[in-house]
Design an enzyme around this catalytic site. Structure first.
Site, mmCIF file in Angstrom:
data_model
loop_
_atom_site.group_PDB
_atom_site.id
_atom_site.type_symbol
_atom_site.label_atom_id
_atom_site.label_comp_id
_atom_site.label_asym_id
_atom_site.label_seq_id
_atom_site.Cartn_x
_atom_site.Cartn_y
_atom_site.Cartn_z
ATOM 1 N N ALA A 188 96.693 12.367 82.994
ATOM 2 C CA ALA A 188 96.714 11.177 83.039
ATOM 3 C C ALA A 188 97.301 10.280 83.143
ATOM 4 C CB ALA A 188 96.960 11.583 80.759
ATOM 5 N N GLY A 227 93.479 15.638 82.577
ATOM 6 C CA GLY A 227 92.185 14.879 82.728
ATOM 7 C C GLY A 227 91.644 14.873 83.983
ATOM 8 N N GLU A 283 89.141 17.757 84.389
ATOM 9 C CA GLU A 283 87.637 17.200 83.132
ATOM 10 C C GLU A 283 87.349 16.502 83.896
ATOM 11 O OE1 GLU A 283 90.948 16.478 79.866
ATOM 12 O OE2 GLU A 283 90.235 17.458 78.738
ATOM 13 N N GLU A 329 97.957 20.523 79.815
ATOM 14 C CA GLU A 329 98.084 20.462 78.167
ATOM 15 C C GLU A 329 98.853 20.888 77.144
ATOM 16 O OE1 GLU A 329 95.535 19.948 80.067
ATOM 17 O OE2 GLU A 329 94.579 17.859 80.321
#
Ligand code: NAD
Length: 701
Positions: A61, A102, A105, A125
């Site tokens: 992120a 992210g 991911e 996270e």
């Protein structure tokens, strides 16, 4: 442009290009989808490669978007991943450097993945009190298996791609770590799979095969519940993983979403995110531009090989610096070097250090009795007795001898740095480096900025702090700087609590249940009660009218200095650290109350915690108003990294914001109206913020 789009040999290359870590901000997310659409529309393209410019694939992120509407503006990361996954032309992720959060991911949404052997792979996270919210809890177990994925997700630790070579995550792990070679390999791979008929494999369609899944999940839950008592995120991670493993991908995604939304609201996640930003903010000085040129630091010198000097010397040697350690007398020097040897040997015994590293580090420290050996030092840190006349002698000598441009630092805890700077003709080169004991262990470093300290000196010392693994916070000059100045009213309350009816064990237990690593009395016994005694005597001379309790002085008059004398606020067996309530101390406290006409009462644990913590908050507000600390989060960093304040509460100032300053103010006013209330002078800054409905950390995360 946050994303570049190019084509080569029938392959579309989508390159994340958003320094420093290719964070997946809105422009990047939109750019990826645009790239995918362009590739779909171009009949000449057979496959797509997703890569990162610079040193990394993607760090996840974009932290600058946190708490802004952009973070949730479409396309969100789950939408981008869906677009990748549903692309009819195969998508190959080419991973080098880092694929975290992210970023990982996103890669898990691709049909194929290639990685440099040393790429760091993680879903961190949980360290921010969250869970991977873009399918990570679902796809990683499908990619690498339940146990390995759960461990990675719950710990947040990163793993090199080479360790995951046979895990099912990667189609190829490459011997090279060169971004260009990884990209070439991915393009060659894409050319091959581009010729194959679809559909191309999706991680979401894999099954998690684990015959004992239910039992393993139960075991994991018990382990996590025992170790992460104050943190809800690891258990939420397990819930989401379990939903996906037992009930399928879509149910798992829904559980992940629900868990994410719940966690974002928790005070624990708020505290961890606050700390994450606070640490970064503390490294920046509002009026010292990041472009400030640094002074070169190669040779370090430390003066004084006592408790602090020997620890400081080890800190620098541990980071690979050559250190000259100067003492006044051979005996003290030998004592200091012996302490360094035993500390290193203990690390070897504990398996924390190997013998050759010990030899290397010890060799970096050169003991000396000759001032002349300090001539070519770039940074000289003084850690001699806490006595202004001794400091004067040392700094005058340094001024006469140090090379021009050398940084002259003092480790003083209580003396006036500006006065120390005036002992030299180069006050611009003088700065405070206030280490905490044991200096080679404690993370906190208060960097004390004198009235004349030059910007490049500050910038250099802050940079140096990072190199030696410290969390540095800048403090202006005042008695006690940030940390110890706040400790003073905190301890004053602790002593008053004893007078009014509490005993050390109740006070310590109450504040330890709140989460402090150690209550004030156990801490006093560990540090030595005589140190505080000396400080109180000095303060009493300077401020004879300041309210204070003499109860701690009585303790010292009995020679109860703490663990070092086996007697302090508690009794200790020689050589042991276990604190046992002491009848002599209880009698002393009760007699003290009687002598002062105080009718002892039962204090609630709530009152104990509020009076101690709000004493910190109230002084913190004054420190902020005076500009001693640049921001509230700096104060929080001091207490989190140096004073054992509970991490999940985010430091005293964030804690006050979480309680609400209105309630904090009312509580302080209530205590100020009680007997002993004159110890409270409520901070105008706190009152003002409470009236405006603001918190100390306005840009709340
Ligand atoms: P210490 O008494 O253990 O060590 C001081 C050393 O300095 C002694 O070994 C002494 O021989 C040496 N020394 C004295 N004068 C000297 C001179 N002119 N030249 C060379 N060496 C000389 O003291 P300490 O606890 O290490 O404290 C040192 C400094 O660090 C003080 O300013 C103290 O306030 C500060 N400090 C201490 C702590 C702590 O917890 N002990 C924490 C932070 C800062």
């Amino acid at each position: 442009m946050a994303v570049d789009y190019t084509t080569r040999d029938g392959i579309a290359v989508i390159t994340l290009n958003h320094p420093p870590v290719n964070g997946l901000g809105h422009a990047s997310r939109a750019g990826i989808v645009a790239g995918l659409d362009a590739a779909q529309a171009d009949p000449a393209i057979t496959a797509i490669v997703l890569t990162g410019a610079g040193k990394v694939f993607s760090g996840g992120a974009d932290i600058t978007e946190f708490n802004t509407p952009k973070a949730t503006q479409a396309p969100t990361l789950p939408s981008v991943i869906k677009a990748v996954e549903t692309s009819t032309k195969p998508v190959v992720a080419a991973i080098h450097g880092v694929a975290m959060g992210g970023g990982l991911e996103l890669a898990l949404g691709a049909h194929y993945r290639l990685a440099a052997h040393n790429a760091q792979i993680a879903l961190p996270e949980v360290k921010l009190g969250l869970l991977p919210g873009a399918g990570g809890t679902q796809r990683l177990p499908r990619a690498i298996g339940l146990e390995a994925a759960l461990n990675m997700i719950v710990s947040g630790t990163s793993v090199p791609a080479s360790k995951l070579a046979n895990s099912g995550l990667f189609d190829e792990v490459l011997a090279s770590d060169q971004p260009g070679e990884v990209l070439d390999a991915a393009c060659a791979f894409a050319l091959r799979v581009g010729c194959q008929a679809g559909p191309h494999p999706m991680v979401r369609e894999r099954l998690v095969e684990h015959p004992g899944a239910a039992g393993f999940l139960r075991f994991a839950r018990n382990t996590v519940a025992a170790t992460a008592v104050h943190f809800p995120a690891p258990l939420q991670c397990i819930d989401a993983i379990e939903a996906g493993v037992l009930h399928g991908f879509e149910r798992g995604l829904a559980a992940e979403r629900k868990g994410f939304l719940a966690l974002v609201q928790t005070p624990e996640s708020r505290a961890l995110r606050h700390t994450f930003f606070a640490e970064r903010a503390a490294a920046k000085l509002p009026d010292v531009p990041s472009s400030t040129p640094l002074r070169e630091l190669r040779r370090i010198a430390v003066i004084g090989a006592g408790t602090m000097g020997s620890g400081i010397a080890m800190t620098f040697a541990n980071a690979g610096f050559a250190v000259t350690l100067l003492e006044l007398q051979a005996e003290a020097l030998e004592r200091g070097m012996a302490k360094i040897r035993t500390t290193y040997e203990a690390s070897v015994k504990k398996g924390k250090l190997d013998a050759s590293t010990l030899a290397q580090r010890s060799a970096l420290i050169t003991p000396t009795l000759a001032w002349d050996d300090l001539r070519d030092a770039d940074l000289i840190i003084e850690a001699v007795f806490e006595d202004l006349s001794v400091k004067e002698q040392v700094f005058r000598q340094l001024d006469a001898l140090a090379k021009p441009g050398a940084i002259l630092a003092s480790n003083t805890s209580t003396l006036d740095l500006n006065q120390i700077a005036q002992f030299t003709r180069r006050p611009q080169d003088v700065v405070g480096m206030h280490f905490f004991s044991p200096a080679n262990v404690m993370k906190l470093l208060e960097v004390v900025r004198g009235a004349q300290t030059a910007n490049d000196v500050l910038a250099t010392v802050m940079h140096c702090a990072r190199r030696i693994g410290k969390t540095a916070v800048v403090s202006g000059v005042c008695d006690g700087f940030i940390g110890n100045r706040m400790l003073e009213p905190y301890l004053r309350q602790a002593f008053l609590l004893l007078e009014e009816g509490a005993l050390p064990v109740q006070v310590d237990r109450a504040i330890e249940a709140f989460g402090f690593a150690m209550g004030p009395f156990r801490m006093g016994d560990l540090a030595g009660n005589d140190i505080g005694w000396a400080i109180r005597k000095r303060r009493a001379q300077a401020h004879p009218d300041a309210p204070s309790s003499k109860i701690a002085d009585r303790l010292c008059e009995l020679g109860r200095f703490g663990q070092k004398t086996s007697r302090g606020w508690y009794d200790y067996q020689p050589g042991e650290r276990h604190a046992r309530p002491a009848a002599e101390v209880e009698a002393l406290i009760v007699a003290y109350s009687a002598e002062h006409g105080i009718v002892r009462r039962t204090l609630s644990n709530e009152e104990i915690v509020e009076r101690l913590v709000y004493a910190l908050v109230n002084e913190g507000a004054k420190i902020l108003a005076e500009g001693i600390a640049a921001r509230a989060s700096d104060i929080d960093m001091v207490y989190l990294s140096g004073y054992g304040f509970p991490l999940w509460r985010g430091g005293p100032m964030l804690y006050a914001d979480t309680v609400g300053l209105y309630d904090v103010e009312r509580a302080i006013r209530r205590y100020a109206a009680q007997p002993n209330g004159d110890a409270w002078q409520i901070a105008p800054g706190l009152v003002e913020r409470a009236a405006q409905g603001r918190g100390f950390n306005d840009a709340a995360h």
